[in-house]
Motif scaffolding. Structure first.
Motif, short mmCIF file in Angstrom:
data_model
loop_
_atom_site.label_atom_id
_atom_site.label_comp_id
_atom_site.label_asym_id
_atom_site.label_seq_id
_atom_site.Cartn_x
_atom_site.Cartn_y
_atom_site.Cartn_z
N ARG A 1 -40.16 10.89 -62.56
CA ARG A 1 -41.22 10.30 -61.87
C ARG A 1 -41.10 8.84 -63.28
O ARG A 1 -41.55 7.96 -62.89
N PHE A 2 -40.18 9.26 -63.82
CA PHE A 2 -39.42 8.16 -64.51
C PHE A 2 -38.45 7.33 -64.93
O PHE A 2 -37.67 6.47 -65.30
N GLY A 3 -37.75 7.46 -63.25
CA GLY A 3 -36.28 7.69 -63.45
C GLY A 3 -35.20 8.03 -63.17
O GLY A 3 -33.81 8.11 -63.35
N TYR A 4 -35.48 8.97 -64.49
CA TYR A 4 -34.49 10.46 -64.54
C TYR A 4 -33.61 11.19 -63.15
O TYR A 4 -33.93 11.90 -62.75
N GLY A 5 -32.42 11.36 -63.06
CA GLY A 5 -31.90 11.98 -62.03
C GLY A 5 -31.38 13.30 -62.51
O GLY A 5 -30.58 13.05 -63.92
N LEU A 6 -31.11 14.96 -62.20
CA LEU A 6 -30.63 15.27 -62.31
C LEU A 6 -29.01 14.86 -62.17
O LEU A 6 -28.24 15.63 -61.02
N ALA A 7 -28.09 14.68 -63.47
CA ALA A 7 -26.57 14.35 -63.25
C ALA A 7 -25.74 15.54 -62.82
O ALA A 7 -24.40 15.13 -62.82
N GLY A 8 -25.69 16.15 -63.76
CA GLY A 8 -25.02 16.78 -64.56
C GLY A 8 -25.09 18.31 -65.16
O GLY A 8 -26.36 18.12 -65.89
N ARG A 9 -23.92 18.88 -64.84
CA ARG A 9 -24.73 20.17 -64.57
C ARG A 9 -23.35 20.91 -66.16
O ARG A 9 -22.64 20.63 -66.14
N VAL A 10 -23.84 22.50 -66.98
CA VAL A 10 -22.58 22.74 -67.55
C VAL A 10 -23.08 24.04 -66.90
O VAL A 10 -24.20 25.13 -67.23
N ARG A 11 -22.24 25.09 -67.53
CA ARG A 11 -21.82 27.25 -67.36
C ARG A 11 -21.47 27.34 -68.83
O ARG A 11 -20.63 26.78 -69.41
N TYR A 12 -22.18 27.87 -68.98
CA TYR A 12 -22.66 29.21 -70.41
C TYR A 12 -21.76 30.03 -69.86
O TYR A 12 -22.27 30.64 -68.49
N LEU A 13 -20.83 30.51 -70.84
CA LEU A 13 -19.26 31.11 -70.40
C LEU A 13 -19.38 31.98 -71.69
O LEU A 13 -20.16 32.39 -72.78
N ILE B 1 -40.82 16.93 -65.43
CA ILE B 1 -41.57 15.90 -66.26
C ILE B 1 -40.57 14.34 -65.55
O ILE B 1 -41.03 13.58 -65.31
N TYR B 2 -39.19 14.72 -65.78
CA TYR B 2 -38.58 13.29 -65.76
C TYR B 2 -37.96 12.07 -64.82
O TYR B 2 -37.93 10.52 -64.33
#
Length: 389
Positions: free
Chosen positions: A122-134, A119-120
Motif C-alpha cells: 500500500r506504500f508502493g513497494y513491490g516484491l521484485a526479487g526472491r532468494v533460494r535458501y540452500l 504491509i508495504y
C-alpha cells in the motif's frame, strides 16, 4: 495529529533504535550494542513520528547505489528500521512516515526487507526479487577437478580493509545488487557478538584478488558441524568454483547453509546435484520506484513492439501517467494505455522476476498485450541483492 521529524542527535537516535527494537519485540540496546549501532545512523535520513513530545514511529534510509537491468547503476536508498509503537498501530502513523520519507527521498528508488508481506504494497513497494535458501550435504559434496587459483585466510584487520574494496569492484554484478555504506561495514566489523567466529577466505587468480568467502562454523551436536556462509563475492567462474571447492572440502563440516539467486547454477557444480537441497524460496527485494520516469529510463528493454503503461501512484501522484516502453527506452506520453498497473506491481515487474502475464492471470492488472510487456521487461539473469539491512 502525527508530526514527522528528521532526527539530529545521538539521544534521539538511541530513542529511535529503542522504539524500533520494541516494535520487533526486542529489548532496548545495551550500551555495548548501542556503540555498535550508532555508526549506522546517517544524518538527514532518520525519520520519526511524534504525538506531541512522544516518539511513536520510526524509519530510516541509507544512501548507496543499485544495479538495474542492462547494468546501469542508479542512486538507491536502503530503507530500514521501520516500526510503530504497539499502542499507536492502525492510526495512520506508518502511512505518514512512508509518505514523508518517500516524498523527500533524494534517490529515485528504494528497497527494503519486509517483516510482513501485507504491509508495504500500500506504500508502493513491490516484491521484485526472491532468494533460494540452500542446505548442502558436505559429506557427499564432490566437485571434480582441482582449484585453478589460490585461496588464503586473512585476519580480521586485513578483511576490514580488503572486503569493501572487493565488494565495490565485483559485487555489483546483477540487477538488484546494491552498494554497501560505511555504517553497514562498521556493523560487520563487530566481532564481540555474532561475528566473533567469522572466518574470511580470499581468492586470487591471474589478475590478483577476485573473490572472497566469509563463513561461521558451529557445532550442532556430537562433533557434527554446520557452516553458515555469510558473504560470498566472486568476479568470475574460476573464483566462484575455487571458493566452493574450499568450502566443501573443509574438515569437520557436515552441512553448509547459504542463500543464492534463483538462477544460481550451484547444483551443477557437484557430481551429484542432489547434495544441494532447496530449503525455501523466500522474498528478498521489495522495490519502490520513487521516481518512475527516471527509473523506467534507467534500464534497458528486450525486443517487442512498444507498450504503453498507465501507472497509478496514490502516494506520489507525480509518478502517475502513461509511459511508452520500447526496445529504445521509456518516455512519458499522452496516449491510450495498453496496460494499467499500480506502482507497487510495476516495481514487482521491474527486474523481470514477475511477469505482466502472471499479474494479469491473478487479475492484479488490467489491459492487454501482456506478452509484449513480458518480453520488454525480461532479464537474462534473476535479481539478487545479497546485502541484508
Amino acid at each position: 495529529m502525527t508530526d514527522i521529524r528528521v532526527l539530529t542527535d545521538e539521544a534521539q537516535y538511541r530513542a529511535h533504535s529503542t522504539l524500533f527494537r520494541r516494535a520487533m519485540h526486542w529489548g532496548p540496546p545495551t550500551d555495548e550494542q548501542w556503540a555498535v549501532v550508532l555508526p549506522s545512523y546517517e544524518p538527514g535520513r532518520v525519520h520519526a513520528a511524534f504525538d506531541g513530545d512522544e516518539m511513536v514511529g520510526t524509519t530510516q534510509s541509507y544512501a548507496g547505489s543499485m544495479v538495474v537491468p542492462g547494468g546501469a547503476v542508479v542512486p538507491h536508498s536502503a530503507v530500514s528500521r521501520v516500526g510503530v509503537r504497539a499502542d499507536y498501530t492502525r492510526r495512520g502513523v506508518l502511512t505518514a512516515l512512508m509518505r514523508e520519507q518517500l516524498s523527500t527521498l533524494p534517490d529515485p528508488v528504494a528497497t527494503l526487507r519486509a517483516s510482513e508481506g501485507r504491509i508495504y504494497g500500500r506504500f508502493g513497494y513491490g516484491l521484485a526479487g526472491r532468494v533460494r535458501y540452500l542446505q548442502i550435504d558436505a559429506t557427499k559434496a564432490v566437485i571434480p577437478g582441482s582449484p585453478t587459483g589460490r585461496v588464503r585466510m586473512v585476519d580480521p584487520d586485513t578483511a576490514d580493509k580488503l572486503l569493501p574494496e572487493l565488494h565495490d569492484a565485483f559485487a555489483l554484478d546483477r540487477p538488484g545488487q546494491i552498494s554497501r555504506w560505511a555504517g553497514w561495514w562498521a556493523r560487520a566489523r563487530d566481532r564481540k557478538t555474532e561475528a566473533e567466529n567469522m572466518v574470511t577466505i580470499v581468492h586470487s587468480g591471474p589478475d590478483g584478488d577476485d573473490g572472497y568467502l566469509c563463513y561461521k562454523v558451529s557445532e550442532v551436536k556430537d562433533f557434527k558441524h554446520k557452516m553458515e556462509i555469510v558473504d560470498f563475492v566472486s568476479s568470475n567462474a574460476d573464483a566462484w568454483r575455487d571458493l566452493w571447492i574450499y568450502a566443501t572440502r573443509l574438515d569437520l563440516v557436515d552441512t553448509i547453509e547459504v542463500d543464492v539467486a534463483l538462477d544460481d547454477p550451484l547444483n551443477w557444480l557437484f557430481e551429484d546435484p542432489r547434495v544441494v537441497h532447496t530449503k525455501e524460496v523466500f522474498d528478498e527485494i521489495w522495490l519502490r520506484l520513487a521516481d518512475v520516469p527516471r527509473m523506467l529510463a534507467a534500464r534497458t528493454y528486450g525486443t517487442a513492439e512498444p507498450v504503453v503503461l498507465e501507472v497509478q501512484d496514490a502516494l506520489l501522484p507525480a509518478n502517475s501517467g502513461a509511459y511508452r516502453i520500447s526496445p529504445d527506452g521509456a518516455e512519458r506520453v499522452d496516449a491510450a494505455a495498453d496496460i494499467t498497473i499500480p506502482v507497487d506491481l510495476l516495481g514487482a515487474a521491474y527486474f523481470g522476476d514477475t511477469s505482466f502475464s502472471q499479474l494479469a492471470a491473478a487479475k492484479r492488472i488490467t489491459g492487454g498485450r501482456f506478452d509484449a510487456a513480458d518480453a520488454l521487461f525480461a532479464s537474462p539473469v534473476a535479481p539478487r541483492c545479497s546485502t541484508f539491512f
